[in-house]
Write a protein that holds these residues in place. Structure first.
Motif, PDB file in Angstrom:
ATOM      1  N   ARG A 403     -14.577  -9.648  -2.072  1.00  0.00           N
ATOM      2  CA  ARG A 403     -15.860  -9.686  -1.361  1.00  0.00           C
ATOM      3  C   ARG A 403     -16.940 -10.359  -2.188  1.00  0.00           C
ATOM      4  NH1 ARG A 403     -16.142  -4.026   2.213  1.00  0.00           N
ATOM      5  NH2 ARG A 403     -14.468  -4.647   3.646  1.00  0.00           N
ATOM      6  N   ILE A 404     -16.910 -10.195  -3.505  1.00  0.00           N
ATOM      7  CA  ILE A 404     -17.882 -10.911  -4.342  1.00  0.00           C
ATOM      8  C   ILE A 404     -17.591 -12.410  -4.316  1.00  0.00           C
ATOM      9  CG2 ILE A 404     -18.780 -11.185  -6.683  1.00  0.00           C
ATOM     10  CD1 ILE A 404     -19.571  -8.554  -5.151  1.00  0.00           C
ATOM     11  N   TYR A 405     -16.328 -12.765  -4.266  1.00  0.00           N
ATOM     12  CA  TYR A 405     -15.954 -14.187  -4.170  1.00  0.00           C
ATOM     13  C   TYR A 405     -16.514 -14.828  -2.907  1.00  0.00           C
ATOM     14  CZ  TYR A 405     -12.962 -18.274  -3.375  1.00  0.00           C
ATOM     15  OH  TYR A 405     -12.497 -19.539  -3.099  1.00  0.00           O
ATOM     16  N   GLN A 406     -16.612 -14.086  -1.833  1.00  0.00           N
ATOM     17  CA  GLN A 406     -17.201 -14.651  -0.623  1.00  0.00           C
ATOM     18  C   GLN A 406     -18.636 -15.116  -0.877  1.00  0.00           C
ATOM     19  OE1 GLN A 406     -15.065 -14.957   2.163  1.00  0.00           O
ATOM     20  NE2 GLN A 406     -13.824 -14.329   0.414  1.00  0.00           N
ATOM     21  N   TRP A 407     -19.326 -14.422  -1.765  1.00  0.00           N
ATOM     22  CA  TRP A 407     -20.720 -14.756  -2.069  1.00  0.00           C
ATOM     23  C   TRP A 407     -20.848 -15.877  -3.100  1.00  0.00           C
ATOM     24  CZ3 TRP A 407     -24.933 -12.873   0.437  1.00  0.00           C
ATOM     25  CH2 TRP A 407     -24.759 -11.728   1.222  1.00  0.00           C
ATOM     26  N   ASN A 408     -19.922 -15.924  -4.081  1.00  0.00           N
ATOM     27  CA  ASN A 408     -20.125 -16.917  -5.145  1.00  0.00           C
ATOM     28  C   ASN A 408     -19.219 -18.141  -5.039  1.00  0.00           C
ATOM     29  OD1 ASN A 408     -17.602 -16.212  -6.283  1.00  0.00           O
ATOM     30  ND2 ASN A 408     -18.513 -14.841  -7.786  1.00  0.00           N
ATOM     31  N   GLY A 409     -18.095 -18.034  -4.335  1.00  0.00           N
ATOM     32  CA  GLY A 409     -17.205 -19.177  -4.162  1.00  0.00           C
ATOM     33  C   GLY A 409     -16.601 -19.702  -5.442  1.00  0.00           C
ATOM     34  N   GLU A 411     -13.830 -20.002  -7.922  1.00  0.00           N
ATOM     35  CA  GLU A 411     -12.390 -19.768  -8.033  1.00  0.00           C
ATOM     36  C   GLU A 411     -12.014 -19.229  -9.402  1.00  0.00           C
ATOM     37  OE1 GLU A 411      -8.385 -22.472  -7.613  1.00  0.00           O
ATOM     38  OE2 GLU A 411      -9.985 -22.770  -6.132  1.00  0.00           O
ATOM     39  N   SER A 412     -12.764 -19.611 -10.435  1.00  0.00           N
ATOM     40  CA  SER A 412     -12.476 -19.097 -11.776  1.00  0.00           C
ATOM     41  C   SER A 412     -12.743 -17.595 -11.854  1.00  0.00           C
ATOM     42  CB  SER A 412     -13.299 -19.841 -12.828  1.00  0.00           C
ATOM     43  OG  SER A 412     -14.681 -19.564 -12.681  1.00  0.00           O
ATOM     44  N   PHE A 413     -13.671 -17.113 -11.048  1.00  0.00           N
ATOM     45  CA  PHE A 413     -13.937 -15.680 -10.964  1.00  0.00           C
ATOM     46  C   PHE A 413     -12.698 -14.950 -10.443  1.00  0.00           C
ATOM     47  CE2 PHE A 413     -15.320 -12.114  -8.236  1.00  0.00           C
ATOM     48  CZ  PHE A 413     -16.013 -11.337  -9.160  1.00  0.00           C
ATOM     49  N   LEU A 414     -12.083 -15.481  -9.387  1.00  0.00           N
ATOM     50  CA  LEU A 414     -10.840 -14.896  -8.879  1.00  0.00           C
ATOM     51  C   LEU A 414      -9.728 -14.956  -9.922  1.00  0.00           C
ATOM     52  CD1 LEU A 414     -10.459 -16.178  -5.205  1.00  0.00           C
ATOM     53  CD2 LEU A 414     -11.354 -13.991  -5.986  1.00  0.00           C
ATOM     54  N   PRO A 419      -5.164 -11.223 -12.523  1.00  0.00           N
ATOM     55  CA  PRO A 419      -4.114 -10.540 -13.300  1.00  0.00           C
ATOM     56  C   PRO A 419      -4.277  -9.023 -13.302  1.00  0.00           C
ATOM     57  CG  PRO A 419      -4.856 -12.489 -14.467  1.00  0.00           C
ATOM     58  CD  PRO A 419      -5.789 -12.317 -13.301  1.00  0.00           C
ATOM     59  N   THR A 420      -5.511  -8.557 -13.388  1.00  0.00           N
ATOM     60  CA  THR A 420      -5.748  -7.113 -13.316  1.00  0.00           C
ATOM     61  C   THR A 420      -5.338  -6.572 -11.951  1.00  0.00           C
ATOM     62  OG1 THR A 420      -7.580  -7.195 -14.898  1.00  0.00           O
ATOM     63  CG2 THR A 420      -7.518  -5.311 -13.401  1.00  0.00           C
ATOM     64  N   ILE A 472      -6.605 -13.684  -2.059  1.00  0.00           N
ATOM     65  CA  ILE A 472      -6.843 -14.217  -3.400  1.00  0.00           C
ATOM     66  C   ILE A 472      -5.654 -15.057  -3.847  1.00  0.00           C
ATOM     67  CG2 ILE A 472      -7.195 -13.601  -5.818  1.00  0.00           C
ATOM     68  CD1 ILE A 472      -8.602 -11.034  -4.813  1.00  0.00           C
ATOM     69  N   ALA A 473      -4.454 -14.537  -3.655  1.00  0.00           N
ATOM     70  CA  ALA A 473      -3.254 -15.278  -4.047  1.00  0.00           C
ATOM     71  C   ALA A 473      -3.184 -16.622  -3.335  1.00  0.00           C
ATOM     72  CB  ALA A 473      -2.000 -14.442  -3.748  1.00  0.00           C
ATOM     73  N   ASP A 474      -3.578 -16.619  -2.072  1.00  0.00           N
ATOM     74  CA  ASP A 474      -3.559 -17.866  -1.304  1.00  0.00           C
ATOM     75  C   ASP A 474      -4.533 -18.883  -1.885  1.00  0.00           C
ATOM     76  OD1 ASP A 474      -2.548 -19.279   1.113  1.00  0.00           O
ATOM     77  OD2 ASP A 474      -4.671 -19.215   1.669  1.00  0.00           O
TER      78      ASP A 474
END
Length: 792
Positions: A403-409, A411-414, A419-420, A472-474
């Motif tokens: 959900r945070i990725y939806q806001w920041n876009g 990919e390095s964050f994902l 791994p965690t 995320i994997a996709d």
């Protein structure tokens, strides 16, 4: 916001009066009564907080510092510089030959977004006194300012004593990191004209002074428990008729060195105007980000102040990290699940740094303590982990990251946190799904003894975790893993809607377990309900017990026993079948009081189902029978997920009744006035339904796209949400309803992004800015400029 509109003359550190004349900087130059929220007289003997990210102070609104709190019994108040405490508090006394008056019975208390004040009077001396406190950003100290006003026609000469009650002691679980409390000792230091106090076993210091030299300095008898020490600073004071003066005290500490403490003290005294102005400007930004304007001004004010509450709860310990804490005064440290809810709200209101810092902290500590992807539950500010994690926290981490990725876009964050997530999901299913039926076993959100089999919230959040992990994997190009996760998620969704559903109760079950587990829990629940004088609960439990005895099963099965709020998580996550969801949402209404949803439904009282704002506080605090903001917010989100914004708004209105109920400008953890006086997850309960659902923001920063699908409650004929930060863009949405015809305008600051506005196709548009497309279930307006809009 009126308090932001004054002219900051004190940028120079002075207020000009006449040629060559000046007075010291005063907080009253920038903050007046109309800028804050005044407290209630009946809640003066209750807590308040003045907060910064390093230091915060907790006392009572009447100006006293009672021993309060239960994590360290009687020690959670006072002044804290985690991982140590600095002071139990202080007293201020005014002395005449014929009178000594202590500032401990305030007539009123006013809270401001980043400061607060207590107001006193001494009628026989014609004096009005205000005691202010303010904590600068990033500073291990606090400023206390006393404004003295002589409203009489005679001069007043008196002395003012500042009595500091130092108590340098470790935070909760200090013994686990060899933080052993020693006896404190005090020395008067001529260089600072103040006291320096040291813990004799540790390099822990606190010091305090005023901006003028004292004429009295002495030790005095301490009045608090522990190994602290009390000392006095005395100052001569004189006031002409109708004259006002201020005296400013600074308190600073360090758990590293004397030099660090005294340096901070000097910085506060020398740079207070600048420090105040910097924080004022930062709070302007907090107010302007995700700025809500609606007809309900109380709810609007609540939303604004929750953004300030969020900032109060950020805690930095440089040696460990920065992160949002759960609540003040008894949970001023870091939690897994509290953050996983709250950070979704923090992101929606633009407080990104808190989001990234907290996620980094949780991930790094979880890796160090667990090493298997399991997310910790609770860690003190000294780094000691109390609970290495409940079952639900690990899957909820995956959903938070997506959900945070939806806001920041980003990919390095994902990639950084995937791994965690992968390890965590492997641990979740391999080590906790003992019967391999897809439902992990163990404690979720409900901390009821014995309630640790297959819990509904754990099952739901696990299902959502696999859904989000597949996404995320996709994104990261791991297609095979994405397919595997997606298949697990689909299977779990079907199983939850079949195996957890109870048609008899029109509700999802609290848990799936054996008859033996259920019967044991029923016996405990009967005792609980009988003790609380809930005969209807006792009767229901007895009937359930008899049914189990008459219809035994040798296999685990679903049970509806406690009517815990977590039975609403299938609707919160939107995975409930619509028919079941609508039945379950109606069932929830049986477990609601004027302030929100009961944590445990069997604890409901005579206020259940009522909308009357009648409330009487129980004599002793307990979480039993509690109504909390998180369950209420979850119900609001659930209602919106099934197209019921009016019902969702009803839950927000119930929660809003507890805003400023006890502490002005804040909302308690337990509605309306119990538990933590500021609570992090409150922002999830408001920001998610308002930003994502009422205004319909669906950010997709990776694609530089935002979809807006408003779902407004009928009461909101006009509403706007401005300056919502998404990636490198900011979105503003303006909505109005006239004669049952909506008008929606969406603005953005980065015209390289694509805006998509989705509206029901109920009327023919008469004005459109953007490209119009008719869909089967509505209309879509798309544009890449600064504005798109539709008017019917």
């Amino acid at each position: 916001m009126k308090y932001l509109l004054y002219v900051p003359l004190f940028l120079l550190g002075i207020v000009l009066i006449g040629c060559g004349e000046q007075t010291p900087f005063s907080f009253t130059d920038g903050l007046t009564d109309e800028n804050g929220i005044k407290g209630k007289a009946e809640y003066l003997p209750s807590p308040y907080v003045t907060a910064g990210n390093r230091v915060y102070m907790v006392g009572h609104q009447d100006g006293t510092f009672p021993e309060l709190g239960w994590h360290i019994k009687g020690e959670m108040g006072g002044i804290w510089n985690h991982p140590i405490k600095l002071m139990d508090g202080f007293d201020i006394r005014l002395n005449w030959p014929d009178l000594t008056h202590s500032l401990e019975n305030a007539e009123s208390f006013v809270n401001y977004p980043f400061a607060n004040t207590h107001k006193f009077s001494i009628p026989e001396k014609s004096l009005k006194i205000e005691r202010w406190q303010f904590v600068p950003d990033g500073i291990e100290g606090i400023a206390i300012q006393v404004l003295l006003s002589n409203e009489g026609s005679e001069a007043q000469t008196f002395s003012l004593d500042f009595v500091g009650h130092a108590d340098l002691r470790p935070t909760w679980l200090g013994e686990r990191t060899e933080m052993i409390d020693g006896q404190d000792s005090a020395t008067f230091n001529d260089d600072i004209n103040g006291w320096v106090v040291k813990d004799q076993k540790n390099p822990w210091f606190v010091c305090y002074n005023a901006q003028i030299a004292p004429d009295k300095k002495a030790g005095t008898e301490k009045k608090y428990q522990g190994n602290g020490v009390s000392n006095v600073l005395g100052y001569p004071m004189s006031l002409k008729p109708h004259e006002s003066k201020t005296i400013t005290f600074a308190i600073a500490g360090s758990y590293r060195s004397r030099e660090a403490a005294t340096s901070t003290l000097k910085e506060i005294q020398d740079n207070l105007p600048r420090l105040f102005e910097e924080k004022r400007l930062r709070y302007m930004q907090l107010a302007d980000q995700t700025k809500l304007t609606i007809p309900d001004k109380k709810l609007e004010q609540t939303f604004e102040w929750l953004k300030y509450n969020c900032d109060w709860l950020v805690r930095t310990v440089p040696e460990i990290g920065t992160g949002i804490t759960a609540g003040i005064p008894d949970y001023p440290w870091w939690f897994g699940v509290d953050s996983e809810y709250a950070l979704q709200g923090y992101m929606a209101v633009g407080q990104e740094d808190a989001v990234y810092n907290t996620i980094k902290l949780l991930d790094s500590v979880s890796a160090a303590v667990n090493g298997n992807g399991k997310i910790i539950h609770e860690m003190s500010t000294n780094g000691a982990v109390f609970n290495s994690g409940n079952i639900n926290e690990t899957p909820q981490f995956a959903t938070l990251i997506w959900r945070i990725y939806q806001w920041n876009g980003d990919e390095s964050f994902l990639a950084r946190y995937f791994p965690t997530i992968k390890k965590g999901l492997q641990w979740l299913m391999n080590e906790n799904d003992l019967d391999k039926n897809g439902f992990p076993e163990g404690f979720g959100m409900m901390e009821i003894h014995g309630l640790d089999s297959e819990m509904i919230d754990v099952a739901v959040y696990t299902q959502q975790a696999f859904t989000d992990a597949a996404r995320i994997a996709d994104v990261l190009g791991q297609k095979a893993l994405a397919n595997t996760y997606e298949a697990i998620a689909a299977n779990l969704k079907t199983k939850i809607n079949t195996e957890f559903w109870s048609e008899d109760f029109n509700s999802y079950a609290d848990f799936i377990g054996t008859d033996e587990q259920a019967l044991h829990l029923i016996e405990d629940a009967i005792v609980r309900a009988d003790t609380l004088e809930k005969p209807w609960s006792v009767k229901e439990m007895e009937q359930t017990r008899q049914f189990i005895l008459d219809n035994p099963s040798n296999k685990p099965r679903p049970f509806v026993l406690h009517h815990n709020w977590v039975v609403n998580t299938p609707m919160e996550m939107g995975i409930a079948d619509t028919e079941k969801a609508l039945k379950a949402l109606e069932t929830v209404k049986n477990y609601v009081n004027p302030f929100g949803v009961f944590v445990t439904g069997i604890d409901r009282d005579e206020s259940a189902g009522s909308n009357e704002n009648a409330y009487k506080a129980p004599p002793i605090f307990t979480y039993t029978g509690a109504v909390m903001t998180l369950p209420t917010g979850v119900s609001a989100i659930a209602e919106n997920n099934y197209g019921r914004p009016n019902e969702a708004l009803d839950y927000l209105e119930r929660m809003t009744r507890s805003f400023s109920y006890a502490l002005p400008g804040s909302m308690y953890e337990v509605s309306p006035d119990f538990g933590m006086m500021a609570q992090a997850w409150n922002i999830y309960s408001y920001a998610y339904p308002i930003v994502h659902q009422f205004f319909g923001m669906q950010p997709n920063a990776a694609a530089k796209e935002v979809v807006i699908a408003p779902q407004m409650p009928d009461k909101w004929k006009e509403a706007s949400l401005e300056n919502v930060k998404v990636g490198d863009n900011e979105i503003s949405i303006f909505y109005s309803m006239t004669n049952n015809k909506p008008s929606v305008t969406v603005n953005q600051t980065n015209t390289n992004w694509t805006l998509k506005l989705l509206l029901p196709n109920t009327n023919k548009p008469v004005a459109v800015v953007g490209t119009l497309e008719n869909l089967d279930d509505g209309i879509l307006v798309t544009g890449k400029g600064s504005t798109i809009s539709v008017t019917y």
